[in-house]
Design an enzyme around this catalytic site. Structure first.
Site, mmCIF file in Angstrom:
data_model
loop_
_atom_site.group_PDB
_atom_site.id
_atom_site.type_symbol
_atom_site.label_atom_id
_atom_site.label_comp_id
_atom_site.label_asym_id
_atom_site.label_seq_id
_atom_site.Cartn_x
_atom_site.Cartn_y
_atom_site.Cartn_z
ATOM 1 N N ARG A 10 34.983 36.263 37.882
ATOM 2 C CA ARG A 10 35.612 37.452 38.456
ATOM 3 C C ARG A 10 35.295 37.474 39.949
ATOM 4 O O ARG A 10 34.204 37.040 40.358
ATOM 5 C CB ARG A 10 35.044 38.739 37.831
ATOM 6 C CG ARG A 10 35.540 39.044 36.446
ATOM 7 C CD ARG A 10 37.008 39.502 36.457
ATOM 8 N NE ARG A 10 37.466 39.899 35.133
ATOM 9 C CZ ARG A 10 38.072 39.082 34.265
ATOM 10 N NH1 ARG A 10 38.312 37.835 34.587
ATOM 11 N NH2 ARG A 10 38.464 39.539 33.101
ATOM 12 N N GLU A 21 42.923 41.637 43.583
ATOM 13 C CA GLU A 21 44.071 40.901 43.027
ATOM 14 C C GLU A 21 45.227 41.866 42.826
ATOM 15 O O GLU A 21 45.006 42.999 42.431
ATOM 16 C CB GLU A 21 43.679 40.274 41.680
ATOM 17 C CG GLU A 21 42.586 39.234 41.830
ATOM 18 C CD GLU A 21 42.159 38.610 40.498
ATOM 19 O OE1 GLU A 21 42.845 38.834 39.478
ATOM 20 O OE2 GLU A 21 41.146 37.916 40.485
ATOM 21 N N HIS A 41 44.679 33.592 39.653
ATOM 22 C CA HIS A 41 44.087 34.031 38.370
ATOM 23 C C HIS A 41 44.885 33.482 37.181
ATOM 24 O O HIS A 41 45.479 34.241 36.412
ATOM 25 C CB HIS A 41 44.000 35.559 38.303
ATOM 26 C CG HIS A 41 43.009 36.032 37.292
ATOM 27 N ND1 HIS A 41 42.300 37.195 37.409
ATOM 28 C CD2 HIS A 41 42.592 35.483 36.112
ATOM 29 C CE1 HIS A 41 41.507 37.361 36.360
ATOM 30 N NE2 HIS A 41 41.665 36.318 35.549
HETATM 31 C C1 8YV Z 1 43.274 37.068 32.593
HETATM 32 C C2 8YV Z 1 40.918 36.747 32.095
HETATM 33 O O1 8YV Z 1 42.657 38.093 33.209
HETATM 34 O O2 8YV Z 1 40.487 36.693 29.809
HETATM 35 C C3 8YV Z 1 40.152 37.116 30.896
HETATM 36 O O3 8YV Z 1 39.168 37.842 31.027
HETATM 37 O O4 8YV Z 1 40.482 36.935 33.167
HETATM 38 C C4 8YV Z 1 42.252 36.125 31.999
HETATM 39 O O5 8YV Z 1 42.536 35.735 30.752
HETATM 40 C C5 8YV Z 1 44.176 37.667 31.601
HETATM 41 O O6 8YV Z 1 45.121 36.767 31.324
HETATM 42 C C6 8YV Z 1 44.882 38.902 32.091
HETATM 43 O O7 8YV Z 1 45.439 39.493 30.980
#
Ligand code: 8YV
Length: 309
Positions: A227, A256, A274
């Site tokens: 993150r 983001e 992301h």
């Molecule tokens: C994306 C992620 O945020 O699973 C997570 O925690 O960060 C990623 O998979 C996800 O796709 C957003 O829905």
């Protein structure tokens, strides 16, 4: 069976996920969590990890008993509120390891061998004037992984054949054949490449700061698939600009989808939007697991992947 109109979808989902949701569920949709609530007596929420669920939204819906988020990270949920009101929560661990680990490995080689710049070099015809810069080999290097949870361990296993040394940090040492460091600074010092795979939490917030980056050193690389909040971005920008680290590959950002524009003008950085879990296979698995959790909830069965809060 999930009762009709009992689930409120909060946030926008990519098409492949929305198709899966609409195949299995009849939901009302609140695309913007700050927007006007649709009418209905909702008892559960379906959301995804890029959508922050504000506590105020749950306060307006006292009937909510369950929140299913599509994503392994659940820092988008107001955990204290959920706990205080005995609202269950589920996430989607495991099913996205393949996609996330594959991206991390892609970033690793792209960074070390400068593959994106090498392509630009050919496309811009610069090759006709001079050879491309000499890069660095992965074999023989030490990769430090911050966060040895499911993704960290899966990643380490996949990295083993690349003739690297592996090391890690996390709250406690695990039964693993890799060296353990109790703090991120010592891990960074021992590592040529530092990969962040830990959850966002108050403990990991801005964990990668100036000191950690200095410990990684001018030949060290940072890869963030965790993150944005885990990194002090201002410190990272300085480190990249002053080349006190060799480079960074970032899939996640504090802000983001509008990352700090200063990242855009730096050459020793690789930026992706992301996309850790963004493959059609993985996104389908995530959506189905989230809905399976909702089904378990309505069938009064234990949740498959409950967030232990
Ligand atoms: C994306 C992620 O945020 O699973 C997570 O925690 O960060 C990623 O998979 C996800 O796709 C957003 O829905």
């Amino acid at each position: 069976m999930i009762p009709v109109n009992s689930v409120l979808q909060v946030g926008q989902f990519p098409e492949i996920m929305q198709l899966e949701i609409d195949k299995r569920l009849s939901t009302s949709k609140l695309l913007d969590p700050q927007g006007k609530l649709p009418d209905g007596n909702f008892t559960a929420i379906l959301t995804r990890s890029n959508t922050q669920i504000p506590q105020e939204l749950l306060e307006k819906m006292p009937g909510i008993q369950m929140v299913a988020t599509c994503g392994v990270g659940y820092d988008n949920l107001p955990l204290n509120y959920l706990k205080a009101h005995e609202i269950k929560a589920s996430n989607t661990p495991g099913v996205l390891n393949d996609a996330v680990c594959e991206l991390a490995i892609g970033m690793l080689f792209s960074l070390l061998r400068r593959i994106p710049e090498a392509q630009d070099f050919v496309k811009s015809t610069a090759w006709s004037k001079a050879p491309f810069t000499i890069t660095t080999t992965l074999a023989g290097k030490c990769i430090g992984i911050a966060g040895m949870g499911r993704i960290g361990q899966d990643l380490a296993k996949r990295l083993e054949p690349f003739k690297v040394k592996l090391a890690y940090t996390g709250p406690t040492p695990k039964e693993l054949p890799y060296e353990y460091f109790s703090d991120i600074k010592s891990l960074a010092k021992a590592s040529d490449i530092l990969i962040l795979a830990c959850p966002a939490s108050p403990e990991t917030e801005k964990m990668v700061n100036t000191e950690v980056l200095e410990s990684l050193g001018p030949r060290g690389y940072l890869i963030n698939i965790a993150r944005g909040s885990v990194v002090d971005e201002a410190a990272l920008l300085v480190a990249l600009q002053q080349k006190t680290i060799a480079g960074a590959a970032l899939d996640v950002f504090e802000n983001e989808p509008n990352p700090n524009v200063d990242f855009l003008n730096i050459d020793n950085v690789l930026l992706t939007p992301h996309i850790g879990s963004a493959t059609s296979e993985t996104r389908q698995l995530m959506t189905n697991l989230a809905i399976d959790n909702l089904e378990a909830f309505y069938n009064k069965k234990p949740l498959l992947t409950e967030v232990k809060n």
